[in-house]
Design a protein around this motif. Structure first.
Motif, PDB file in Angstrom:
ATOM      1  N   ILE A  52       0.767  -1.083   0.053  1.00  0.00           N
ATOM      2  CA  ILE A  52      -0.035  -0.108  -0.094  1.00  0.00           C
ATOM      3  C   ILE A  52       0.761   1.198   0.014  1.00  0.00           C
ATOM      4  O   ILE A  52       1.800   0.956   0.818  1.00  0.00           O
ATOM      5  N   GLU A  53       0.602   2.135  -0.817  1.00  0.00           N
ATOM      6  CA  GLU A  53       1.303   3.404  -0.883  1.00  0.00           C
ATOM      7  C   GLU A  53       0.215   4.670  -0.548  1.00  0.00           C
ATOM      8  O   GLU A  53      -1.073   4.399  -0.772  1.00  0.00           O
ATOM      9  N   GLU A  54       0.962   5.897  -0.372  1.00  0.00           N
ATOM     10  CA  GLU A  54      -0.157   6.887  -0.217  1.00  0.00           C
ATOM     11  C   GLU A  54      -1.299   7.128  -1.098  1.00  0.00           C
ATOM     12  O   GLU A  54      -2.437   7.474  -0.752  1.00  0.00           O
ATOM     13  N   PRO A  55      -1.184   7.018  -2.513  1.00  0.00           N
ATOM     14  CA  PRO A  55      -2.218   7.006  -3.460  1.00  0.00           C
ATOM     15  C   PRO A  55      -3.360   6.069  -2.897  1.00  0.00           C
ATOM     16  O   PRO A  55      -4.533   6.289  -3.263  1.00  0.00           O
ATOM     17  N   ASP A  56      -3.105   4.887  -2.413  1.00  0.00           N
ATOM     18  CA  ASP A  56      -3.978   3.915  -2.424  1.00  0.00           C
ATOM     19  C   ASP A  56      -4.949   4.042  -0.948  1.00  0.00           C
ATOM     20  O   ASP A  56      -5.813   3.500  -1.122  1.00  0.00           O
ATOM     21  N   LEU A  57      -4.442   5.167  -0.141  1.00  0.00           N
ATOM     22  CA  LEU A  57      -5.360   5.418   0.842  1.00  0.00           C
ATOM     23  C   LEU A  57      -6.449   6.102   0.662  1.00  0.00           C
ATOM     24  O   LEU A  57      -6.462   7.040  -0.288  1.00  0.00           O
ATOM     25  N   PRO A  58      -7.626   5.996   1.346  1.00  0.00           N
ATOM     26  CA  PRO A  58      -8.751   6.740   1.126  1.00  0.00           C
ATOM     27  C   PRO A  58      -8.547   8.097   1.479  1.00  0.00           C
ATOM     28  O   PRO A  58      -7.995   8.505   2.224  1.00  0.00           O
ATOM     29  N   CYS A  89     -11.515   9.034   7.699  1.00  0.00           N
ATOM     30  CA  CYS A  89     -10.433   8.231   8.141  1.00  0.00           C
ATOM     31  C   CYS A  89      -9.195   8.797   8.675  1.00  0.00           C
ATOM     32  O   CYS A  89      -8.093   8.461   8.725  1.00  0.00           O
ATOM     33  N   GLY A  90      -9.265   9.948   9.374  1.00  0.00           N
ATOM     34  CA  GLY A  90      -8.389  10.645  10.164  1.00  0.00           C
ATOM     35  C   GLY A  90      -7.219  11.305   9.303  1.00  0.00           C
ATOM     36  O   GLY A  90      -6.229  11.673   9.947  1.00  0.00           O
ATOM     37  N   HIS A  91      -7.575  11.505   8.111  1.00  0.00           N
ATOM     38  CA  HIS A  91      -6.630  12.032   7.349  1.00  0.00           C
ATOM     39  C   HIS A  91      -6.834  13.620   7.343  1.00  0.00           C
ATOM     40  O   HIS A  91      -8.067  13.783   6.641  1.00  0.00           O
ATOM     41  N   ARG A  92      -6.040  14.504   7.452  1.00  0.00           N
ATOM     42  CA  ARG A  92      -6.099  15.853   7.649  1.00  0.00           C
ATOM     43  C   ARG A  92      -4.985  16.628   6.695  1.00  0.00           C
ATOM     44  O   ARG A  92      -3.903  16.221   6.798  1.00  0.00           O
ATOM     45  N   PRO A  93      -5.353  17.500   6.021  1.00  0.00           N
ATOM     46  CA  PRO A  93      -4.485  18.309   5.233  1.00  0.00           C
ATOM     47  C   PRO A  93      -3.241  18.799   6.231  1.00  0.00           C
ATOM     48  O   PRO A  93      -3.920  19.319   7.295  1.00  0.00           O
ATOM     49  N   ALA A  94      -2.268  18.909   5.840  1.00  0.00           N
ATOM     50  CA  ALA A  94      -1.158  19.481   6.959  1.00  0.00           C
ATOM     51  C   ALA A  94      -1.463  20.517   7.147  1.00  0.00           C
ATOM     52  O   ALA A  94      -1.163  21.098   8.300  1.00  0.00           O
ATOM     53  N   SER A  95      -1.923  21.644   6.502  1.00  0.00           N
ATOM     54  CA  SER A  95      -2.172  22.833   6.642  1.00  0.00           C
ATOM     55  C   SER A  95      -3.406  23.244   7.978  1.00  0.00           C
ATOM     56  O   SER A  95      -3.338  24.174   8.436  1.00  0.00           O
ATOM     57  N   THR A  96      -4.195  22.331   7.962  1.00  0.00           N
ATOM     58  CA  THR A  96      -5.426  22.227   8.602  1.00  0.00           C
ATOM     59  C   THR A  96      -5.558  21.604   9.834  1.00  0.00           C
ATOM     60  O   THR A  96      -6.413  21.350  10.385  1.00  0.00           O
ATOM     61  N   SER A  97      -4.284  20.686  10.136  1.00  0.00           N
ATOM     62  CA  SER A  97      -4.221  19.576  11.152  1.00  0.00           C
ATOM     63  C   SER A  97      -4.312  20.275  12.604  1.00  0.00           C
ATOM     64  O   SER A  97      -3.191  21.149  12.905  1.00  0.00           O
ATOM     65  N   PRO A  98      -5.243  20.041  13.342  1.00  0.00           N
ATOM     66  CA  PRO A  98      -5.311  20.603  14.462  1.00  0.00           C
ATOM     67  C   PRO A  98      -4.305  19.997  15.861  1.00  0.00           C
ATOM     68  O   PRO A  98      -4.210  20.608  17.019  1.00  0.00           O
ATOM     69  N   ARG A  99      -3.768  19.070  15.193  1.00  0.00           N
ATOM     70  CA  ARG A  99      -2.869  18.295  16.061  1.00  0.00           C
ATOM     71  C   ARG A  99      -1.565  19.156  16.463  1.00  0.00           C
ATOM     72  O   ARG A  99      -0.832  20.066  15.647  1.00  0.00           O
ATOM     73  N   THR A 100      -0.922  19.034  17.758  1.00  0.00           N
ATOM     74  CA  THR A 100       0.360  19.717  18.153  1.00  0.00           C
ATOM     75  C   THR A 100       1.314  19.005  17.525  1.00  0.00           C
ATOM     76  O   THR A 100       2.585  19.621  17.493  1.00  0.00           O
ATOM     77  N   GLY A 101       1.323  17.696  17.769  1.00  0.00           N
ATOM     78  CA  GLY A 101       2.567  16.921  17.313  1.00  0.00           C
ATOM     79  C   GLY A 101       2.873  16.611  15.952  1.00  0.00           C
ATOM     80  O   GLY A 101       2.143  17.437  14.981  1.00  0.00           O
ATOM     81  N   PRO A 102       3.706  16.055  15.433  1.00  0.00           N
ATOM     82  CA  PRO A 102       4.153  15.587  14.022  1.00  0.00           C
ATOM     83  C   PRO A 102       3.054  15.045  13.292  1.00  0.00           C
ATOM     84  O   PRO A 102       2.529  14.140  14.092  1.00  0.00           O
ATOM     85  N   VAL A 103       2.934  15.098  12.158  1.00  0.00           N
ATOM     86  CA  VAL A 103       2.061  14.373  11.319  1.00  0.00           C
ATOM     87  C   VAL A 103       2.832  13.105  10.874  1.00  0.00           C
ATOM     88  O   VAL A 103       3.901  12.919  10.770  1.00  0.00           O
ATOM     89  N   PRO A 104       2.097  11.919  11.078  1.00  0.00           N
ATOM     90  CA  PRO A 104       2.727  10.509  10.874  1.00  0.00           C
ATOM     91  C   PRO A 104       3.111  10.558   9.331  1.00  0.00           C
ATOM     92  O   PRO A 104       2.478  10.916   8.559  1.00  0.00           O
ATOM     93  N   ASP A 105       4.262  10.018   9.419  1.00  0.00           N
ATOM     94  CA  ASP A 105       4.883   9.744   8.114  1.00  0.00           C
ATOM     95  C   ASP A 105       4.531   8.623   7.533  1.00  0.00           C
ATOM     96  O   ASP A 105       3.481   7.714   7.919  1.00  0.00           O
ATOM     97  N   ALA A 106       4.607   8.339   6.281  1.00  0.00           N
ATOM     98  CA  ALA A 106       4.141   7.285   5.397  1.00  0.00           C
ATOM     99  C   ALA A 106       4.319   5.991   5.817  1.00  0.00           C
ATOM    100  O   ALA A 106       3.542   4.767   5.951  1.00  0.00           O
ATOM    101  N   ARG A 107       5.465   5.696   6.393  1.00  0.00           N
ATOM    102  CA  ARG A 107       6.044   4.361   7.332  1.00  0.00           C
ATOM    103  C   ARG A 107       5.020   4.263   8.191  1.00  0.00           C
ATOM    104  O   ARG A 107       4.747   2.984   8.576  1.00  0.00           O
TER     105      ARG A 107
END
Length: 140
Positions: A52-58, A89-107
């Motif tokens: 599975i790669e990034e384009p495969d995710l919903p 599915c918990g996917h937020r664009p990086a610019s609107t992410s309300p989380r304070t921590g780092p966005v998880p990477d693809a791995r």
């Protein structure tokens, strides 16, 4: 000879560390069609999950979809609920992410997908096992 424990089959399919039980389990799998089929199925699922790669995710539907839903619900008697603040599915664009921590990477995301598939695989095994227990064995 007892069948191989399902968790051991999952570990073999995932390719996790070798244990002292692997030799006897592999010998049993070589002569047991049922265990061989289970391991084969689990291995195919693990391989698919690892591919599975990034384009495969919903992804979240576009805003126009939420607008159309809101318009259609406005025609009913009950008030329409606002569009969700976060995409599905918990996917937020990086610019609107309300989380304070780092966005998880693809791995990390792939690891989460693999964990979810492993959970689904365990549920599938359980379902198959309970169904097989009710039906007479075909492979002797």
């Amino acid at each position: 000879m007892p069948h191989v424990d399902p968790t051991h089959l999952v570990e073999l399919a995932l390719g996790n560390g070798v244990s002292h039980d692997d030799a006897s389990a592999l010998q049993h799998i070589a002569v047991c069609p049922s265990c061989w089929e289970e391991l084969s199925l689990m291995t195919r699922i693990v391989d698919a999950a690892r591919g599975i790669e990034e384009p495969d995710l919903p992804t979240a539907p576009p805003d126009r979809v939420w607008q159309r839903i809101t318009e259609e619900l406005a025609c009913t008697r009950t008030p329409a609920a606002p569009a969700p603040a976060a995409p599905l599915c918990g996917h937020r664009p990086a610019s609107t992410s309300p989380r304070t921590g780092p966005v998880p990477d693809a791995r990390q995301r792939r690891a989460g997908v693999a964990l979810g598939l492993a959970s689904g695989l365990a549920a599938l095994w359980w379902w198959h096992r309970t169904r097989s227990a009710r039906c007479p064995a075909r492979d002797g």
